[in-house]
Design a protein around this motif. Structure first.
Motif, PDB file in Angstrom:
ATOM      1  N   MET A   1       0.851  -1.190   0.000  1.00 44.92           N
ATOM      2  CA  MET A   1       0.000   0.000   0.000  1.00 44.92           C
ATOM      3  C   MET A   1       0.890   1.244   0.000  1.00 44.92           C
ATOM      4  O   MET A   1       1.851   1.319   0.720  1.00 44.92           O
ATOM      5  N   TYR A 154       5.144  -9.958  -6.400  1.00 48.18           N
ATOM      6  CA  TYR A 154       4.684  -8.753  -7.094  1.00 48.18           C
ATOM      7  C   TYR A 154       5.855  -7.860  -7.489  1.00 48.18           C
ATOM      8  O   TYR A 154       6.962  -7.952  -6.954  1.00 48.18           O
TER       9      TYR A 154
ATOM     10  N   ARG B  42       8.640   1.060   0.038  1.00 50.61           N
ATOM     11  CA  ARG B  42       8.771  -0.368  -0.283  1.00 50.61           C
ATOM     12  C   ARG B  42       8.294  -1.223   0.887  1.00 50.61           C
ATOM     13  O   ARG B  42       7.611  -2.229   0.719  1.00 50.61           O
ATOM     14  N   ARG B  43       8.606  -0.771   2.089  1.00 47.45           N
ATOM     15  CA  ARG B  43       8.210  -1.519   3.271  1.00 47.45           C
ATOM     16  C   ARG B  43       6.696  -1.479   3.470  1.00 47.45           C
ATOM     17  O   ARG B  43       6.078  -2.454   3.856  1.00 47.45           O
ATOM     18  N   ALA B  44       6.107  -0.314   3.180  1.00 46.26           N
ATOM     19  CA  ALA B  44       4.659  -0.189   3.343  1.00 46.26           C
ATOM     20  C   ALA B  44       3.926  -1.134   2.396  1.00 46.26           C
ATOM     21  O   ALA B  44       2.930  -1.767   2.769  1.00 46.26           O
ATOM     22  N   ILE B  45       4.429  -1.240   1.177  1.00 46.21           N
ATOM     23  CA  ILE B  45       3.816  -2.157   0.216  1.00 46.21           C
ATOM     24  C   ILE B  45       3.895  -3.587   0.733  1.00 46.21           C
ATOM     25  O   ILE B  45       2.911  -4.328   0.761  1.00 46.21           O
ATOM     26  N   CYS B  46       5.092  -3.960   1.164  1.00 45.88           N
ATOM     27  CA  CYS B  46       5.327  -5.344   1.584  1.00 45.88           C
ATOM     28  C   CYS B  46       4.508  -5.679   2.824  1.00 45.88           C
ATOM     29  O   CYS B  46       3.884  -6.748   2.911  1.00 45.88           O
ATOM     30  N   ARG B  47       4.477  -4.763   3.775  1.00 46.00           N
ATOM     31  CA  ARG B  47       3.743  -5.026   5.011  1.00 46.00           C
ATOM     32  C   ARG B  47       2.239  -5.095   4.745  1.00 46.00           C
ATOM     33  O   ARG B  47       1.523  -5.918   5.309  1.00 46.00           O
ATOM     34  N   ASP B  48       1.778  -4.204   3.859  1.00 43.81           N
ATOM     35  CA  ASP B  48       0.351  -4.213   3.537  1.00 43.81           C
ATOM     36  C   ASP B  48      -0.045  -5.526   2.870  1.00 43.81           C
ATOM     37  O   ASP B  48      -1.084  -6.112   3.182  1.00 43.81           O
ATOM     38  N   GLN B  49       0.789  -5.990   1.957  1.00 45.12           N
ATOM     39  CA  GLN B  49       0.507  -7.273   1.313  1.00 45.12           C
ATOM     40  C   GLN B  49       0.458  -8.403   2.332  1.00 45.12           C
ATOM     41  O   GLN B  49      -0.360  -9.307   2.257  1.00 45.12           O
ATOM     42  N   HIS B  50       1.346  -8.288   3.305  1.00 46.10           N
ATOM     43  CA  HIS B  50       1.444  -9.359   4.291  1.00 46.10           C
ATOM     44  C   HIS B  50       0.262  -9.355   5.250  1.00 46.10           C
ATOM     45  O   HIS B  50      -0.233 -10.410   5.631  1.00 46.10           O
ATOM     46  N   THR B  52      -2.799  -7.751   4.816  1.00 46.27           N
ATOM     47  CA  THR B  52      -4.144  -7.798   4.251  1.00 46.27           C
ATOM     48  C   THR B  52      -4.400  -9.077   3.471  1.00 46.27           C
ATOM     49  O   THR B  52      -5.514  -9.350   3.073  1.00 46.27           O
ATOM     50  N   ASP B  54      -3.670 -11.898   0.278  1.00 38.87           N
ATOM     51  CA  ASP B  54      -3.620 -11.792  -1.175  1.00 38.87           C
ATOM     52  C   ASP B  54      -4.996 -11.763  -1.756  1.00 38.87           C
ATOM     53  O   ASP B  54      -5.534 -12.641  -2.252  1.00 38.87           O
TER      54      ASP B  54
END
Lengths: 213, 54
Positions: A1, A154, B42-50, B52, B54
């Protein structure tokens, strides 16, 4: 996000010989952060060592401790999914190679022990001098995340274009635009904080000040 | 930890860093203060994926 709200991002970097300690903090200041940003406050602490391999190639190794001060987890509470679920912090070692050639390419490999992800990221940048004190700086990175825990892999990336102005030997300011996104299903960039809707990518802008001591 | 405390810690860190640089010539310090209209990490993307799924 990529959260929607505006943020202030202070960073302090210390180096001693080949060793360095960096800190980077994201502090949301937009009104909409109340809606979408548990974890929007991100404090990254980095310790590393960088040195030359040859006249052209240098290497960089280190580790990052990611923390999220606005979450319920404490500073030393690492991510543990099997306990109270409050721990959010993670540890991620990395190794990288940088090349002292045009576009300053570099490639980094990261592995987060707590999220169980491996990331490969390539970076590049170039500065076009416009005058004695002004330059046009472009850069970007592209990365791919392998979810070693079986989740979806991704792709993500950003590009930026900044005008930089040198104030003195030790200070400069910049402003510019950025574009970033990912191929995460459903989109990863929040385009409406209230509705929580997302899109695959988005533009934003930034302004900043650099100082060396 | 509230934001005021975090700001105070940041200021304390910067001050300490500057003092350190003054007393040890080989320590180099640099700072950046950025204002970004979007939090892209980059960390926000990864943590959000983790968190929330898939």
């Amino acid at each position: 996000m990529q959260f929607a709200e505006t943020s202030i991002q202070p960073a302090i970097n210390l180096s001693y010989g080949n060793f360095y300690l960096n800190s980077w903090f994201n502090l949301p200041i937009g009104d909409d952060d109340l809606v979408v940003t548990p974890g929007g406050e991100e404090l990254d602490l980095v310790a590393g060592y960088s040195a030359s391999l040859t006249d052209v190639i240098s290497y960089d190794v280190g580790v990052t401790y990611y923390t999220f001060p606005d979450l319920a987890s404490g500073f030393f509470d690492v991510l543990r999914e099997d306990t109270d679920g409050l721990g959010a912090n993670t540890v991620e070692p990395y190794i990288g190679l940088a090349f002292d050639v045009p576009l300053a390419p570099s490639v980094y490999l990261y592995h987060d022990f707590f999220l169980d992800t491996t990331t490969v990221q390539g970076n590049a940048s170039y500065s076009f001098p416009l005058s004695e004190k002004t330059s046009f700086d472009v850069g970007g990175y592209v990365g791919y995340v392998f979810d070693d825990a079986g989740g979806t892999d991704y792709l993500y990336g950003t590009a930026s274009a900044d005008i930089s102005y040198t104030l003195s030997d030790n200070g400069s300011v910049y402003t510019g635009v950025r574009y970033g996104g990912s191929d995460i299903a459903g989109g990863a960039v929040i385009d409406d904080a209230i509705l929580g809707t997302r899109q695959a990518s988005g533009f934003w802008w930034g302004v900043g000040f650099n100082a060396d001591f | 930890m509230n934001r005021a405390a975090l700001f105070a810690l940041s200021a304390l860190g910067a001050s300490t860093s500057v003092i350190g640089a003054a007393s040890a010539q080989s320590v180099e310090v640099s700072t950046t203060v950025a204002f970004e209209s979007r939090y892209f990490s980059r960390r926000a993307i990864c943590r959000d994926q983790h968190t929330t799924g898939d």
